[in-house]
Design an enzyme around this catalytic site. Structure first.
Site, mmCIF file in Angstrom:
data_model
loop_
_atom_site.group_PDB
_atom_site.id
_atom_site.type_symbol
_atom_site.label_atom_id
_atom_site.label_comp_id
_atom_site.label_asym_id
_atom_site.label_seq_id
_atom_site.Cartn_x
_atom_site.Cartn_y
_atom_site.Cartn_z
ATOM 1 N N PRO A 1 -9.538 101.516 53.381
ATOM 2 C CG PRO A 1 -7.616 102.807 53.705
ATOM 3 C CD PRO A 1 -8.636 101.999 54.443
ATOM 4 C CB SER B 1 -18.283 95.995 47.851
ATOM 5 O OG SER B 1 -18.688 97.212 47.286
ATOM 6 N NE ARG C 1 -27.380 96.464 52.686
ATOM 7 C CZ ARG C 1 -26.699 95.354 52.425
ATOM 8 N NH1 ARG C 1 -27.338 94.222 52.207
ATOM 9 N NH2 ARG C 1 -25.388 95.375 52.394
ATOM 10 N N GLY D 1 -32.984 125.659 33.154
ATOM 11 C CA GLY D 1 -31.767 126.369 33.582
ATOM 12 C C GLY D 1 -31.777 126.669 35.077
ATOM 13 C CD GLU E 1 -25.620 100.527 56.003
ATOM 14 O OE1 GLU E 1 -24.454 100.618 56.450
ATOM 15 O OE2 GLU E 1 -26.370 99.568 56.274
ATOM 16 N N GLY E 2 -23.980 99.529 51.146
ATOM 17 C CA GLY E 2 -24.051 98.523 50.078
ATOM 18 C C GLY E 2 -24.433 99.180 48.774
ATOM 19 C CB THR E 3 -22.601 99.636 45.550
ATOM 20 O OG1 THR E 3 -22.377 98.252 45.233
ATOM 21 C CG2 THR E 3 -21.357 100.216 46.199
HETATM 22 C C1 LIG Z 1 -20.089 109.955 51.964
HETATM 23 C C2 LIG Z 1 -19.815 108.557 52.415
HETATM 24 C C3 LIG Z 1 -20.162 108.166 53.687
HETATM 25 C C4 LIG Z 1 -19.863 106.873 54.128
HETATM 26 N N1 LIG Z 1 -20.133 106.514 55.437
HETATM 27 C C5 LIG Z 1 -19.669 105.321 55.893
HETATM 28 C C6 LIG Z 1 -19.763 105.011 57.290
HETATM 29 O O1 LIG Z 1 -20.299 105.774 58.088
HETATM 30 N N2 LIG Z 1 -19.242 103.831 57.724
HETATM 31 C C7 LIG Z 1 -18.637 102.952 56.865
HETATM 32 O O2 LIG Z 1 -18.167 101.924 57.324
HETATM 33 N N3 LIG Z 1 -18.551 103.212 55.527
HETATM 34 C C8 LIG Z 1 -19.032 104.380 55.037
HETATM 35 N N4 LIG Z 1 -18.915 104.683 53.703
HETATM 36 C C9 LIG Z 1 -18.303 103.713 52.805
HETATM 37 C C10 LIG Z 1 -19.305 103.044 51.881
HETATM 38 O O3 LIG Z 1 -20.108 102.141 52.591
HETATM 39 C C11 LIG Z 1 -18.496 102.380 50.750
HETATM 40 O O4 LIG Z 1 -18.014 103.447 49.944
HETATM 41 C C12 LIG Z 1 -19.304 101.401 49.951
HETATM 42 O O5 LIG Z 1 -19.605 100.271 50.701
HETATM 43 C C13 LIG Z 1 -18.564 100.956 48.674
HETATM 44 O O6 LIG Z 1 -17.263 100.579 48.940
HETATM 45 P P1 LIG Z 1 -16.065 101.224 48.068
HETATM 46 O O7 LIG Z 1 -16.241 102.689 48.086
HETATM 47 O O8 LIG Z 1 -14.794 100.675 48.557
HETATM 48 O O9 LIG Z 1 -16.317 100.760 46.589
HETATM 49 P P2 LIG Z 1 -15.934 99.354 45.947
HETATM 50 O O10 LIG Z 1 -16.373 98.242 46.807
HETATM 51 O O11 LIG Z 1 -14.512 99.383 45.516
HETATM 52 O O12 LIG Z 1 -16.862 99.389 44.660
HETATM 53 C C14 LIG Z 1 -16.564 100.207 43.512
HETATM 54 C C15 LIG Z 1 -17.575 99.821 42.420
HETATM 55 O O13 LIG Z 1 -17.418 98.432 42.102
HETATM 56 C C16 LIG Z 1 -18.627 97.733 42.290
HETATM 57 N N5 LIG Z 1 -18.331 96.421 42.863
HETATM 58 C C17 LIG Z 1 -17.733 96.150 44.043
HETATM 59 N N6 LIG Z 1 -17.628 94.833 44.222
HETATM 60 C C18 LIG Z 1 -18.151 94.248 43.132
HETATM 61 C C19 LIG Z 1 -18.323 92.892 42.744
HETATM 62 N N7 LIG Z 1 -17.955 91.884 43.506
HETATM 63 N N8 LIG Z 1 -18.912 92.665 41.545
HETATM 64 C C20 LIG Z 1 -19.317 93.669 40.757
HETATM 65 N N9 LIG Z 1 -19.164 94.961 41.076
HETATM 66 C C21 LIG Z 1 -18.597 95.252 42.266
HETATM 67 C C22 LIG Z 1 -19.430 98.595 43.257
HETATM 68 O O14 LIG Z 1 -20.825 98.376 43.114
HETATM 69 C C23 LIG Z 1 -19.032 99.990 42.838
HETATM 70 O O15 LIG Z 1 -19.783 100.400 41.739
HETATM 71 C C24 LIG Z 1 -19.238 105.948 53.241
HETATM 72 C C25 LIG Z 1 -18.926 106.350 51.938
HETATM 73 C C26 LIG Z 1 -19.180 107.641 51.533
HETATM 74 C C27 LIG Z 1 -18.767 108.039 50.135
#
Ligand SMILES: Cc1cc2nc3c(=O)[nH]c(=O)nc-3n(C[C@H](O)[C@H](O)[C@H](O)COP(=O)(O)OP(=O)(O)OC[C@H]3O[C@@H](n4cnc5c(N)ncnc54)[C@H](O)[C@@H]3O)c2cc1C
Length: 558
Positions: free
Chosen positions: A129, A133, A245, A344, A367-369
């Site tokens: 939670p 990232s 990736r 449509g 896997e990394g945004t």
């Molecule tokens: C359907 C689904 C399946 C998934 N499966 C897995 C899984 O199997 N195993 C697992 O471990 N995880 C899993 N994840 C988690 C996923 O890897 C994370 O959601 C992702 O790494 C982003 O983390 P976060 O959601 O906490 O977003 P955050 O890290 O809070 O990011 C929110 C936004 O802020 C941006 N951001 C974050 N840090 C910075 C920074 N330093 N500077 C600028 N911008 C930033 C991000 O690019 C994003 O746009 C899954 C997620 C989903 C939705």
């Protein structure tokens, strides 16, 4: 690596399996019901059924020992079928990766053999939670349990969030903090104190089970610490990023093409203003052709990176990031354009492109945004720029100029213009210390990705022209078409690097009025503008190729 024939057979079996077990109507129903078809996933991973997981397991543990190139091909095909199901399969590969790279020989034997022989489903538990990232912020703990001065096990406490296969896996690799730092642990389903939540109600990949995990005093034996040494977790995760990736990049590619491959035939049948949409340039040159160029540029980068990983060049994290960034952004844009292309109908469930668009959205997040990819790319290439005193991209450009001298018409000269301009932008950013602005650092990441992919696509076009393309590679386009695609993409990349680069450098106050004319000249703008010549003719040609209207035997343009 597996033989080309074996790969082709695996791809065919996968297609046949999907045709039978996952027809469109079923995918639509499962999507609406938000349901993971667990029986299908089990059959895909069962050694006596499809056994797709065998491709990813080394031969010594009963698998087929597929390499990065093989895995990319399979991942693209899985994504063309359904990204939710593909994610369910991917989760096992991700979950077993810490084991593949970091486990002891006994652990590898136990777990990788079980995945191969029993079709064990894994989940990869990293995200929390409060730690997305920034995985370093993880709070899950694994406290050593000692007996007679010896660590005999660990007690795990904490929560994981959004874990693919979270509610359906047989085993989980879980990242937790030990006294010596983050470490991976293997936890089996049913372990006392381990629970998972109901599946998340998601925007897309609704055929994939995603669930939160909770660990309350979950006791595991010491042999569940991956590698047997504490504190190796982040290194083990890093060691496979290039590879993992690349798989998600292939997902973006497969899903993007799946959408376009619905839009293209649709547009041949849909008559508006007296003719099929496929004959309308304002339609094809906006909604189809540019997306094909982007996807194929990303493919070229994926294929080069996969070949380099298979050749033993290491984990190539930055290249994996570029591949993922470009392919997943291209996949999203292609799916979005495909909705528009179907009008449509595209907006309804029945035609599938809206589902593909919802599904592919995840690939720029997990896997990394994309933003984290931009940062990864920029930071690494910034170091290359500094170490070479600004010559890194000028050198890459000179290599492409040499390629152009040997093989004209493949866009290498235009890609070289993009790389020279990039080197100048980065140098200006260095002198004016502009990377102190995070936004500029990340925008540079985007420009770097575009310029490198332009180079990659022109190299791929040259390989096809010279008959040297990897025999496992995708052959949808012949040498002439690929050269035209390369020129289209290189023109865009060169313009983007100069225009966006100028925008950010000037926008951050990195240049005085007096310096402006000299700086513009250093970017080679007139040559980049002249290189746009022939763009519409190339786009016409690609539209003709896509719609089967192209004359055979067209020569490469000089
Ligand atoms: C359907 C689904 C399946 C998934 N499966 C897995 C899984 O199997 N195993 C697992 O471990 N995880 C899993 N994840 C988690 C996923 O890897 C994370 O959601 C992702 O790494 C982003 O983390 P976060 O959601 O906490 O977003 P955050 O890290 O809070 O990011 C929110 C936004 O802020 C941006 N951001 C974050 N840090 C910075 C920074 N330093 N500077 C600028 N911008 C930033 C991000 O690019 C994003 O746009 C899954 C997620 C989903 C939705």
């Amino acid at each position: 690596m597996i033989a080309t024939k074996t790969l082709k057979l695996s791809l065919k079996s996968l297609k046949d399996f999907a045709k039978k077990r996952l027809p469109d109507e079923m995918l639509q129903e499962l999507d609406e019901r938000d349901e993971c078809p667990l029986d299908v996933v089990h059959d895909m991973c069962s050694p006596d059924k499809l056994g797709i997981q065998l491709l990813f397991i080394p031969e010594e543990f009963g698998g087929m020992g597929g390499g990065a190139f093989d895995v990319y091909c399979i991942c693209e095909e899985m994504a063309r079928i359904d990204l939710g199901v593909a994610t369910a399969v991917l989760a096992t590969f991700l979950g077993s990766d810490p084991i593949t790279v970091g486990a002891t020989p006994e652990q590898k034997k136990t777990w990788l053999t079980r995945i191969a022989e029993e079709g064990l489903l894994f989940a990869y538990g990293a995200t929390e939670p409060e730690a997305g990232s920034d995985l370093g912020a993880l709070r899950t703990t694994a406290d050593p349990v000692s007996q007679d001065g010896r660590v005999i096990g660990y007690k795990i406490n904490g929560n994981k969030q959004w874990i693919s296969n979270g509610g359906v896996a047989d085993a989980y690799t879980v990242l937790a903090n030990t006294p010596s730092g983050p470490s991976w642990f293997i936890v089996e389903k049913g372990a006392k104190g381990f629970t998972h939540d109901e599946p998340e109600d998601k925007h897309g990949i609704r055929l994939s089970n995603t669930a939160a995990l909770a660990f309350n005093d979950v006791c595991v034996d010491a042999n569940r610490l991956v590698g047997g040494v504490e504190g190796q977790g982040l290194n083990q995760a890093q060691a496979v990023f290039g590879y993992t990736r690349l798989m998600v990049a292939a997902f973006g590619l497969g899903a993007g093409w799946a959408a376009l491959d619905r839009a293209i035939p649709y547009s041949t049948k849909r008559i508006q203003a007296g003719a099929p949409l496929s004959q309308k340039q304002g339609y094809t040159h906006k909604l189809i052709v540019p997306h094909v160029a982007h996807l194929e540029a990303a493919r070229a980068y994926i294929e080069e990176t996969a070949e380099r990983i298979d050749a033993g060049e290491g984990s190539l994290n930055t290249e994996g990031a570029i591949a993922k960034y470009m392919a997943t952004e291209a996949g999203n844009a292609a799916a979005e354009a495909s909705i528009q292309a179907l009008g449509g109908y595209g907006y309804t469930h029945e035609y599938m492109v809206e589902k593909i668009s919802r599904d592919v959205r995840i690939t720029t997040i997990y896997e990394g945004t994309s933003e984290i990819m931009e940062m990864t790319i920029s930071r690494d290439r910034w170091q290359s720029h500094l170490k070479t005193r600004g010559q890194h991209y000028h050198e890459r450009a000179r290599e492409l100029e040499a390629l152009h001298a040997r093989q004209r018409g493949v866009g290498a000269d235009i890609a070289a213009l993009a790389l020279h301009a990039l080197a100048e932008i980065m140098e200006k950013a260095r002198v004016a210390r502009l990377t102190r602005y995070q936004h500029i650092l990340l925008r540079l990441g985007e420009l770097i990705a575009y310029a490198e992919c332009a180079g990659s696509l022109s190299r791929r076009a040259a390989l096809v022209a010279e008959g040297k393309l990897n025999e496992k590679a995708n052959r949808r386009f012949d040498a002439t078409a690929l050269a035209a695609l390369s020129r289209i993409f290189s023109r865009e990349a060169a313009l983007k690097v100069t225009q966006d680069g100028l925008r950010w450098v000037v926008g951050a106050g990195g240049i005085s009025d007096a310096e402006m004319t000299g700086f513009e000249a250093s970017l080679g703008l007139p040559a980049i503008h002249r290189a746009q010549s022939g763009l519409i003719a190339d786009m016409d040609y690609i539209a003709d190729v896509l719609y089967g209207r192209a004359a055979k035997g067209r020569e490469l343009a000089a």
